[in-house]
Design a protein around this motif. Structure first.
Motif, short mmCIF file in Angstrom:
data_model
loop_
_atom_site.label_atom_id
_atom_site.label_comp_id
_atom_site.label_asym_id
_atom_site.label_seq_id
_atom_site.Cartn_x
_atom_site.Cartn_y
_atom_site.Cartn_z
N GLN A 101 -12.58 -63.51 61.61
CA GLN A 101 -13.62 -62.55 61.41
C GLN A 101 -13.81 -61.33 62.43
OE1 GLN A 101 -17.27 -63.44 59.89
NE2 GLN A 101 -16.86 -64.93 58.51
N SER A 107 -11.12 -60.58 64.39
CA SER A 107 -10.13 -59.81 64.10
C SER A 107 -10.19 -58.57 63.18
CB SER A 107 -8.68 -60.74 63.77
OG SER A 107 -7.70 -59.87 63.80
N ILE A 108 -10.85 -59.07 61.98
CA ILE A 108 -11.22 -58.10 61.04
C ILE A 108 -12.14 -57.02 61.37
CG2 ILE A 108 -11.99 -57.65 58.72
CD1 ILE A 108 -11.07 -60.77 58.17
N GLN A 131 -12.77 -55.90 64.43
CA GLN A 131 -11.99 -54.95 65.41
C GLN A 131 -11.20 -53.95 64.66
OE1 GLN A 131 -14.12 -55.49 68.35
NE2 GLN A 131 -12.59 -54.82 69.02
N SER A 132 -10.41 -54.61 63.53
CA SER A 132 -9.50 -53.83 62.75
C SER A 132 -10.17 -52.76 62.30
CB SER A 132 -9.10 -54.68 61.85
OG SER A 132 -9.54 -54.93 60.88
N CYS A 133 -11.41 -52.75 61.77
CA CYS A 133 -12.39 -51.71 61.41
C CYS A 133 -12.21 -50.36 62.38
CB CYS A 133 -13.96 -51.91 61.12
SG CYS A 133 -14.17 -53.34 59.96
N VAL A 171 -7.50 -56.82 68.32
CA VAL A 171 -7.10 -57.43 67.13
C VAL A 171 -6.24 -58.55 67.39
CG1 VAL A 171 -6.03 -57.36 64.89
CG2 VAL A 171 -7.50 -55.35 65.56
N SER A 190 -5.67 -61.84 61.24
CA SER A 190 -6.10 -61.18 59.89
C SER A 190 -6.39 -59.61 59.72
CB SER A 190 -7.31 -61.82 59.39
OG SER A 190 -7.42 -62.99 59.04
N GLY A 191 -6.52 -59.09 60.84
CA GLY A 191 -6.80 -57.80 61.18
C GLY A 191 -5.59 -57.08 60.98
N THR A 218 -5.14 -54.94 58.01
CA THR A 218 -5.52 -53.67 58.05
C THR A 218 -4.58 -52.68 58.94
OG1 THR A 218 -7.86 -54.45 58.36
CG2 THR A 218 -7.79 -52.21 58.91
N ASN A 237 -19.39 -57.14 61.18
CA ASN A 237 -18.81 -56.35 60.22
C ASN A 237 -19.61 -55.51 59.09
OD1 ASN A 237 -17.48 -56.39 57.37
ND2 ASN A 237 -15.93 -56.11 58.54
#
Length: 430
Positions: free
Chosen positions: A176, A178-179, A181-183, A215, A221-222, A225, A403
């Protein structure tokens, strides 16, 4: 670009305000408290946010979800009511978050009508960048990591995770975070394409690798992205300007990033290769490539694991209406699945799941109908909303902390920018 310090601090705490580890448990949530303060501030100033139809439409979805969850907990889950409190309150907790963020976004635009969406997104990007810096320092400085962890619930996760999956100010590192931060990478792409300033492009280009590093330090996971959505979004934004620019920009950024990472790897290889945590994280994230290089064939452990988690309830009533307690802790009830779609089925049922997704789909359609936004401005909240729905295939990301806050900040600022333009100018933006 001049950055308003109070606005930056507010946004940083909205996103990353930690849940402090106190005797009160998760009650001391600084992110939630920040939104409460902003909501009260708006109420005292009689903000028009509290009479906005769009916001109340979103709230109606949340109340329906809460009511369905409460009903299934009482009627179908009598033995698990004590575990159902958090799932019942989960959508209710979002209401002050929505109002607080909406108040902030409207206030910024009301006080400074010339404040652009680019400037607002830039501040969010800097907040994500600051958290990436915190995570990086944690990774290489154990004392700093332990100092942060002693005040948050991160110290309760597995010791191996503490060493290889940095949590920053959050309760735990992992998919979560990782996702989340990928934003920042999506925001970075938006900023890079939308500005004509060479200095602004250079700042984004220079800081982009740090967010990618964060990430890496949280999970893998990120990287979906980073390697899938960012290139596609970059091409889309560039194509809005010109097709030629889309091709040139894509190739230029790709070559530049590869050159940058190659240089950093060359300079810091000796240091990183001696860091046990880095080696462990590297092997975890790139295990598929390592296995292929060793002649074991292509195999993604996460995908293989998830493929075994397509589990749905056996009882028809449970499948249709859910049992709230199952969402709180799947391991308690022998449900071996991390897949967000299936976790929602167990906790909220088909009916509750539909309203969860309608919340995001309704928000997407609302932004699409904002005729006073440019296509680029519309695209940013839409892709962030879509990422939540997409990554629910891996984790429960709907209404998840952090998120959700990032997405709502972009969504409401875009919405109120459209509203302001409609009121003041009445001109459409192409």
């Amino acid at each position: 670009m001049k950055i308003n310090a109070i606005l930056f601090i507010s946004i940083f705490f909205i996103i990353y305000g930690p849940v402090l580890d106190t005797s009160l448990g998760e009650v001391v949530d600084l992110s939630f408290f920040t939104c409460i303060v902003l909501m009260l501030f708006g109420a005292l100033r009689k903000s028009v946010v509290f009479s906005n139809r769009f916001i109340y439409q979103l709230v109606i979805f949340l109340l329906i979800i809460m009511a369905l969850c409460l009903a299934n907990a009482v009627l179908l889950d009598t033995y698990g009511v004590q575990y159902a409190l958090r799932p019942i309150l989960r959508p209710v907790r979002v209401i002050p978050v929505i109002f607080g963020i909406a108040v902030l976004c409207h206030y910024v635009i009301h006080e400074n009508p010339r404040f652009s969406m680019y400037s607002f997104v830039y501040i969010i990007y800097l907040a994500i960048l600051l958290h990436a810096l915190i995570m990086t320092i944690q990774f290489f400085n154990v004392d700093f990591r332990n100092f942060i962890y002693q005040y948050t619930t991160a110290k309760y996760v597995l010791e191996i995770y503490q060493a290889t999956r940095m949590a920053g100010l959050t309760g735990a590192g992992g998919a979560q975070l990782s996702i989340v931060q990928s934003c920042g990478l999506i925001l970075g792409v938006f900023l890079f394409v939308q500005t004509n300033s060479s200095s602004q492009k250079f700042i984004v280009f220079l800081t982009f690798p740090l967010i990618i590093l964060s990430v890496f330090m949280a999970g893998r996971s990120g990287f979906i992205t980073a390697f899938l959505f960012c290139p596609l979004y970059l091409i889309y934004l560039s194509a809005l300007i010109s097709l030629k620019r889309a091709v040139v920009t894509s190739m230029g950024v790709l070559v530049s990033l590869l050159a940058t990472f190659s240089l950093l790897w060359f300079l810091f290889y000796d240091i990183l290769s001696q860091n046990v945590s880095f080696v462990s994280a590297f092997q975890r994230i790139f295990d598929s490539f390592i296995a292929y290089n060793q002649g074991e064939g292509v195999k993604v452990n996460t995908v293989s694991r998830l493929s075994e988690m397509f589990i749905i309830p056996d009882e028809s009533l449970h499948l249709l209406f859910g049992k709230a307690s199952y969402l709180n802790n799947n391991t308690t009830y022998d449900i071996d699945t991390d897949i967000g779609y299936f976790r929602l089925l167990w906790g909220y049922g088909i009916l509750g799941s539909i309203f969860h997704y309608l919340f995001y789909i309704f928000a997407i359609t609302k932004i699409i109908c904002c005729s006073y936004l440019s296509k680029a401005e519309k695209s940013l909240p839409i892709i962030l909303l879509f990422l939540i729905l997409f990554f629910n295939s891996k984790e429960i990301l709907v209404f998840s902390r952090i998120n959700f806050q990032i997405t709502m900040l972009v969504l409401f600022f875009a919405f109120f920018i459209n509203w302001s333009r409609k009121s003041n100018y009445g001109t459409h933006v192409s």
